[in-house]
Design a protein around this motif. Structure first.
Motif, PDB file in Angstrom:
ATOM      1  N   ALA A 130       0.762  -1.299   0.104  1.00  0.00           N
ATOM      2  CA  ALA A 130      -0.055   0.110   0.196  1.00  0.00           C
ATOM      3  C   ALA A 130       0.853   1.366  -0.095  1.00  0.00           C
ATOM      4  CB  ALA A 130      -0.819  -0.040   1.178  1.00  0.00           C
ATOM      5  N   ARG A 131       1.972   1.111   0.703  1.00  0.00           N
ATOM      6  CA  ARG A 131       2.878   2.421   0.893  1.00  0.00           C
ATOM      7  C   ARG A 131       3.486   2.724  -0.477  1.00  0.00           C
ATOM      8  NH1 ARG A 131       7.110   1.697   5.553  1.00  0.00           N
ATOM      9  NH2 ARG A 131       7.409   3.919   5.161  1.00  0.00           N
ATOM     10  N   ALA A 132       3.686   1.590  -1.306  1.00  0.00           N
ATOM     11  CA  ALA A 132       4.368   1.477  -2.548  1.00  0.00           C
ATOM     12  C   ALA A 132       3.283   2.104  -3.662  1.00  0.00           C
ATOM     13  CB  ALA A 132       4.981   0.439  -3.160  1.00  0.00           C
ATOM     14  N   GLY A 133       2.069   2.404  -3.348  1.00  0.00           N
ATOM     15  CA  GLY A 133       1.142   2.922  -4.285  1.00  0.00           C
ATOM     16  C   GLY A 133       0.016   1.940  -4.692  1.00  0.00           C
ATOM     17  N   MET A 134       0.134   0.574  -4.296  1.00  0.00           N
ATOM     18  CA  MET A 134      -1.042  -0.297  -4.592  1.00  0.00           C
ATOM     19  C   MET A 134      -2.256  -0.019  -3.947  1.00  0.00           C
ATOM     20  SD  MET A 134       1.419  -3.671  -4.979  1.00  0.00           S
ATOM     21  CE  MET A 134       3.055  -3.697  -5.790  1.00  0.00           C
ATOM     22  N   VAL A 171      -4.683  -2.082  -2.098  1.00  0.00           N
ATOM     23  CA  VAL A 171      -4.604  -3.189  -1.392  1.00  0.00           C
ATOM     24  C   VAL A 171      -5.901  -3.865  -0.507  1.00  0.00           C
ATOM     25  CG1 VAL A 171      -3.291  -4.787   0.429  1.00  0.00           C
ATOM     26  CG2 VAL A 171      -2.094  -3.189  -1.126  1.00  0.00           C
ATOM     27  N   LEU A 172      -6.323  -4.919  -0.740  1.00  0.00           N
ATOM     28  CA  LEU A 172      -7.487  -5.454   0.075  1.00  0.00           C
ATOM     29  C   LEU A 172      -6.909  -6.384   0.918  1.00  0.00           C
ATOM     30  CD1 LEU A 172     -10.419  -5.491   0.438  1.00  0.00           C
ATOM     31  CD2 LEU A 172     -10.344  -7.663  -1.094  1.00  0.00           C
ATOM     32  N   GLY A 173      -6.788  -6.353   2.174  1.00  0.00           N
ATOM     33  CA  GLY A 173      -6.695  -7.392   3.208  1.00  0.00           C
ATOM     34  C   GLY A 173      -7.575  -8.312   3.375  1.00  0.00           C
ATOM     35  N   VAL A 174      -7.445  -9.589   3.239  1.00  0.00           N
ATOM     36  CA  VAL A 174      -8.564 -10.609   3.567  1.00  0.00           C
ATOM     37  C   VAL A 174      -8.066 -11.365   4.644  1.00  0.00           C
ATOM     38  CG1 VAL A 174      -9.781 -12.509   2.556  1.00  0.00           C
ATOM     39  CG2 VAL A 174      -8.971 -10.589   1.234  1.00  0.00           C
ATOM     40  N   ALA A 210     -11.829  -9.519  14.487  1.00  0.00           N
ATOM     41  CA  ALA A 210     -10.902  -8.915  15.175  1.00  0.00           C
ATOM     42  C   ALA A 210      -9.625  -8.261  14.722  1.00  0.00           C
ATOM     43  CB  ALA A 210     -10.642  -9.622  16.640  1.00  0.00           C
ATOM     44  N   VAL A 211      -9.081  -9.200  13.645  1.00  0.00           N
ATOM     45  CA  VAL A 211      -8.010  -8.633  12.971  1.00  0.00           C
ATOM     46  C   VAL A 211      -8.296  -7.600  11.888  1.00  0.00           C
ATOM     47  CG1 VAL A 211      -6.259  -9.494  11.403  1.00  0.00           C
ATOM     48  CG2 VAL A 211      -6.802 -10.852  13.406  1.00  0.00           C
ATOM     49  N   ARG A 212      -9.613  -7.910  11.138  1.00  0.00           N
ATOM     50  CA  ARG A 212      -9.893  -6.858  10.472  1.00  0.00           C
ATOM     51  C   ARG A 212     -10.183  -5.493  10.980  1.00  0.00           C
ATOM     52  NH1 ARG A 212     -13.359 -11.059   8.959  1.00  0.00           N
ATOM     53  NH2 ARG A 212     -15.140  -9.471   9.499  1.00  0.00           N
ATOM     54  N   HIS A 213     -11.014  -5.512  11.927  1.00  0.00           N
ATOM     55  CA  HIS A 213     -11.181  -4.196  12.742  1.00  0.00           C
ATOM     56  C   HIS A 213     -10.029  -3.522  13.192  1.00  0.00           C
ATOM     57  CE1 HIS A 213     -15.460  -6.014  13.737  1.00  0.00           C
ATOM     58  NE2 HIS A 213     -15.422  -5.723  12.335  1.00  0.00           N
ATOM     59  N   ALA A 214      -9.015  -4.433  13.708  1.00  0.00           N
ATOM     60  CA  ALA A 214      -7.776  -3.735  14.146  1.00  0.00           C
ATOM     61  C   ALA A 214      -6.913  -3.026  12.953  1.00  0.00           C
ATOM     62  CB  ALA A 214      -6.877  -4.715  14.977  1.00  0.00           C
ATOM     63  N   VAL A 218      -0.765   4.851   6.091  1.00  0.00           N
ATOM     64  CA  VAL A 218      -1.395   4.382   4.724  1.00  0.00           C
ATOM     65  C   VAL A 218      -2.770   4.992   4.874  1.00  0.00           C
ATOM     66  CG1 VAL A 218      -2.364   2.483   3.661  1.00  0.00           C
ATOM     67  CG2 VAL A 218      -0.203   2.411   4.636  1.00  0.00           C
ATOM     68  N   PRO A 219      -3.307   5.677   3.764  1.00  0.00           N
ATOM     69  CA  PRO A 219      -4.637   6.377   3.533  1.00  0.00           C
ATOM     70  C   PRO A 219      -5.622   5.247   3.656  1.00  0.00           C
ATOM     71  CG  PRO A 219      -3.247   7.147   1.624  1.00  0.00           C
ATOM     72  CD  PRO A 219      -2.437   6.064   2.471  1.00  0.00           C
ATOM     73  N   THR A 220      -6.924   5.698   4.214  1.00  0.00           N
ATOM     74  CA  THR A 220      -7.826   4.600   4.508  1.00  0.00           C
ATOM     75  C   THR A 220      -8.182   4.066   3.256  1.00  0.00           C
ATOM     76  OG1 THR A 220      -8.546   6.288   6.364  1.00  0.00           O
ATOM     77  CG2 THR A 220     -10.210   4.628   5.539  1.00  0.00           C
ATOM     78  N   ASP A 221      -8.356   4.568   2.270  1.00  0.00           N
ATOM     79  CA  ASP A 221      -8.845   3.848   0.952  1.00  0.00           C
ATOM     80  C   ASP A 221      -7.823   3.211   0.234  1.00  0.00           C
ATOM     81  OD1 ASP A 221      -7.423   6.065   0.135  1.00  0.00           O
ATOM     82  OD2 ASP A 221      -8.836   6.732  -1.557  1.00  0.00           O
ATOM     83  N   ARG A 222      -6.470   3.297   0.827  1.00  0.00           N
ATOM     84  CA  ARG A 222      -5.412   2.702   0.079  1.00  0.00           C
ATOM     85  C   ARG A 222      -5.289   0.983   0.607  1.00  0.00           C
ATOM     86  NH1 ARG A 222      -0.453   4.664  -1.358  1.00  0.00           N
ATOM     87  NH2 ARG A 222      -1.913   6.563  -2.156  1.00  0.00           N
ATOM     88  N   LEU A 223      -5.706   0.968   1.634  1.00  0.00           N
ATOM     89  CA  LEU A 223      -5.725  -0.581   2.300  1.00  0.00           C
ATOM     90  C   LEU A 223      -7.193  -0.544   3.199  1.00  0.00           C
ATOM     91  CD1 LEU A 223      -4.471  -3.100   3.265  1.00  0.00           C
ATOM     92  CD2 LEU A 223      -3.293  -1.836   5.104  1.00  0.00           C
ATOM     93  N   THR A 224      -7.760  -1.557   2.578  1.00  0.00           N
ATOM     94  CA  THR A 224      -9.030  -1.841   3.269  1.00  0.00           C
ATOM     95  C   THR A 224      -9.139  -3.310   3.441  1.00  0.00           C
ATOM     96  OG1 THR A 224      -9.977  -2.160   1.040  1.00  0.00           O
ATOM     97  CG2 THR A 224     -10.389   0.048   2.135  1.00  0.00           C
ATOM     98  N   THR A 225     -10.001  -3.900   4.242  1.00  0.00           N
ATOM     99  CA  THR A 225     -10.273  -5.297   4.632  1.00  0.00           C
ATOM    100  C   THR A 225     -11.568  -6.035   4.387  1.00  0.00           C
ATOM    101  OG1 THR A 225     -11.053  -4.848   6.947  1.00  0.00           O
ATOM    102  CG2 THR A 225      -8.619  -4.714   6.714  1.00  0.00           C
ATOM    103  N   ALA A 226     -11.592  -7.281   4.084  1.00  0.00           N
ATOM    104  CA  ALA A 226     -12.660  -7.847   4.101  1.00  0.00           C
ATOM    105  C   ALA A 226     -12.407  -9.227   4.560  1.00  0.00           C
ATOM    106  CB  ALA A 226     -13.050  -7.922   2.446  1.00  0.00           C
TER     107      ALA A 226
END
Length: 432
Positions: free
Chosen positions: A22-26, A28-31, A36-40, A60-68
Motif C-alpha cells: 500500500a505504501r508503494a502505491g498499490m 490493497v485489500l486485506g482478507v 478482530a484482525v480486520r477491525h484492528a 497508509v490512507p484509509t482507501d489505500r488499504l481496506t479489509t474484507a
C-alpha cells in the motif's frame, strides 16, 4: 498492470506485506476471516507487535488499504496467500487446511489474468499438486507463482525491502508477473526455475538455520555433561578463527524453525529420501526445554529453602525469542516449560515485556510484572534473550527472592550482572 492486489491472511507475514505494498502505491485489500484482525487493521492498530509496523500502517490512507472477510466479486490483479501452514503437534505432518480453505475461497473469484502467489511456506510440490488443480476449477490456465517469505519477526518491515525475494513460477509468464509485482517492494529478486525450486529454497533456508543452532545446542548439552562451559568453548573456537562461527546455544523456537524442517522431511519422504541431519537437529533443539527444566529442578532441590510443591517460580520470556523482540509465542519454549513445571511447583509466574497478560495466562502462567514476579520467588528461569533481562540487578534479586535464589539463564543474557554475584546461585544452560 492493474495495481489492485489482495493479501489473504493478515498475520505476521501478510500484514507487513500488505502495508508495504500500500505504501508503494498499490490498492490493497486485506482478507482475513478473523473480525478482530480486520477491525484492528481498519483502526490502523496492528493486532501484534512488529517494530515500524504501527507507524507505517497509520501512514497508509484509509482507501489505500481496506479489509474484507472474503475476496469480492471484482477480480484483483494478484492474490497473495499468506496463511498459516503448521504441522500437527505429535505426528509433525503438514497441516494445509488453512491454505486449502484460502485457495478454495479465491478459485471461483479470479480472472484469467489474475496472478495467484503462494507466499506461505509449504512442502515441495504443494503449489503444483494442490493449488494448481484448485485454481483450474475457476480458470483454464491460471497464473501461479511461489514467492516465499523469509523475513524474521522484529525486522520484518526493514527486511521486506532488503532481503532477496525468491520468485518461482508455473511458467515464464507467471514468473514475470510475480517479479513485476514484487519489484515495487523488493528491489532484489532471485528468479528460480520452477514452483518447486522456490518452495524448497525457503525450506532449505530454515532447515539450515535449525541445523546450525542444533550444533550449538549439542555442544551445550555435551559440555554440561563433561563439567565444561559451552560458552567458553564456543567463544574460544570462534575467536580470530577464519571459518564459519559456531552458534551459541539456546532454545530454537518460532512458527518457522519449529515446523519448516518437518515440511522438508515430508517433502524428502515423498521422494523416498530421509534427511537424518535435519531430523537430528530438530530432535536436539526440541530437547532444550526438557534439559533446562531438569537442571533447574535439580538446583532448586539442592538450594531451595522450601519443597518444590510450595515454591514460587518465575519464568521470564513468554515469546519464542527476545531479540529482535516479538510478542509471538508460537513455537516457544514457554508452553513446554509450563507443562513440565506447572503441576510440580506451588506458583508458576510468567513475565514478558511484550506478550499480553491474557496470552501469558493461556500458556499456563500467573501473569506478573518483573518486580512482583521476583518477590518471594525461589527460582527464576530466563527463557529468552530479551535485552530487558540484562538489567536484572543482583541487589534486586537478593532483596526480593527467597534465600535459595536460583537463577537459570538459558541464553546467558544476565551473566554480566549476575554471574558470580554474592548471594545468587546463577546457572547457565550449557555449563556443567
Amino acid at each position: 498492470m492493474n495495481s489492485y492486489v489482495a493479501v489473504v491472511g493478515l498475520g505476521y507475514v501478510g500484514l507487513p506485506l500488505a502495508v508495504s505494498m500500500a505504501r508503494a502505491g498499490m490498492q490493497v485489500l486485506g482478507v482475513d476471516t478473523d473480525p478482530a484482525v480486520r477491525h484492528a487493521v481498519d483502526r490502523r492498530e496492528p493486532p501484534f507487535a512488529e517494530p515500524g509496523l504501527a507507524a507505517a500502517l497509520r501512514a497508509v490512507p484509509t482507501d489505500r488499504l481496506t479489509t474484507a472477510e472474503a475476496l469480492p466479486e471484482r477480480p484483483p490483479a494478484a492474490v497473495i496467500l499468506c496463511v498459516g501452514t503448521p504441522v500437527a503437534p505429535d505426528a509433525h505432518q503438514p497441516d494445509l487446511r488453512q491454505l486449502r480453505a484460502a485457495v478454495d475461497g479465491i478459485a471461483p473469484r479470479i480472472a484469467e489474468d489474475t496472478l495467484v502467489v503462494v507466499r506461505s511456506t509449504v512442502p515441495v510440490g504443494t503449489c503444483r499438486r494442490y493449488v494448481l488443480p484448485a485454481l483450474r476449477r475457476g480458470v483454464a490456465a491460471p497464473l501461479l507463482a511461489c514467492c516465499p517469505e523469509r523475513t524474521i519477526q522484529g525486522l520484518a518491515m526493514a527486511e521486506l525491502g532488503s532481503l532477496p525475494q525468491i520468485v518461482g513460477g508455473l511458467d515464464s509468464r507467471s514468473r514475470a508477473r510475480a517479479d513485476q509485482l514484487f519489484a515495487a517492494v523488493c528491489p532484489d529478486r532471485v528468479p528460480v526455475s520452477s514452483l518447486e525450486a522456490a518452495e524448497m529454497t525457503k525450506l532449505a533456508c530454515n532447515a539450515h538455520t535449525d541445523l546450525i543452532y542444533g550444533f550449538g545446542n549439542e555442544l551445550a548439552l555435551t559440555a554440561a555433561a563433561l563439567g565444561l562451559d559451552a560458552w567458553e568453548i564456543i567463544d574460544a573456537a570462534n575467536l580470530r578463527y577464519p571459518r564459519p562461527d559456531i552458534s551459541g546455544p539456546g532454545y530454537v523456537g518460532g512458527s518457522c524453525l519449529t515446523k519448516d524442517p518437518y515440511l522438508l522431511l515430508d517433502s524428502a519422504g515423498r521422494a523416498g529420501r530421509w534427511m537424518p541431519m535435519v531430523a537430528a537437529a530438530r530432535a536436539v533443539n526440541e530437547s532444550v526445554p526438557y534439559a533446562v527444566v531438569d537442571g533447574f529442578r535439580a538446583a532448586l532441590a539442592r538450594h531451595g529453602d522450601r519443597p518444590a510443591t510450595e515454591a514460587k517460580v518465575l519464568v521470564c520470556g513468554m515469546a519464542y525469542k527476545g531479540r529482535p523482540a516479538t510478542d509471538d509465542v508460537r513455537g516457544g519454549a514457554a508452553a513446554v516449560v509450563a507443562t513440565l513445571l506447572g503441576p510440580t511447583v506451588g506458583t508458576l509466574a510468567g513475565h514478558d515485556f511484550l506478550v499480553p497478560e491474557d496470552r501469558t495466562k493461556e500458556l499456563g502462567y500467573e501473569p506478573v510484572d518483573l518486580d512482583e514476579g521476583l518477590c518471594d520467588a525461589d527460582g527464576v528461569i530466563l527463557l529468552n534473550d530479551h535485552p530487558g533481562y540484562r538489567e536484572l540487578e543482583p541487589e534486586a534479586v537478593r532483596s526480593r527472592m527467597r534465600a535459595g535464589r536460583v537463577v537459570f539463564d538459558v541464553w546467558g543474557v544476565a551473566r554480566q550482572r549476575l554471574d558470580g554475584a554474592p548471594g545468587v546461585r546463577y546457572l547457565r544452560y550449557g555449563r556443567g
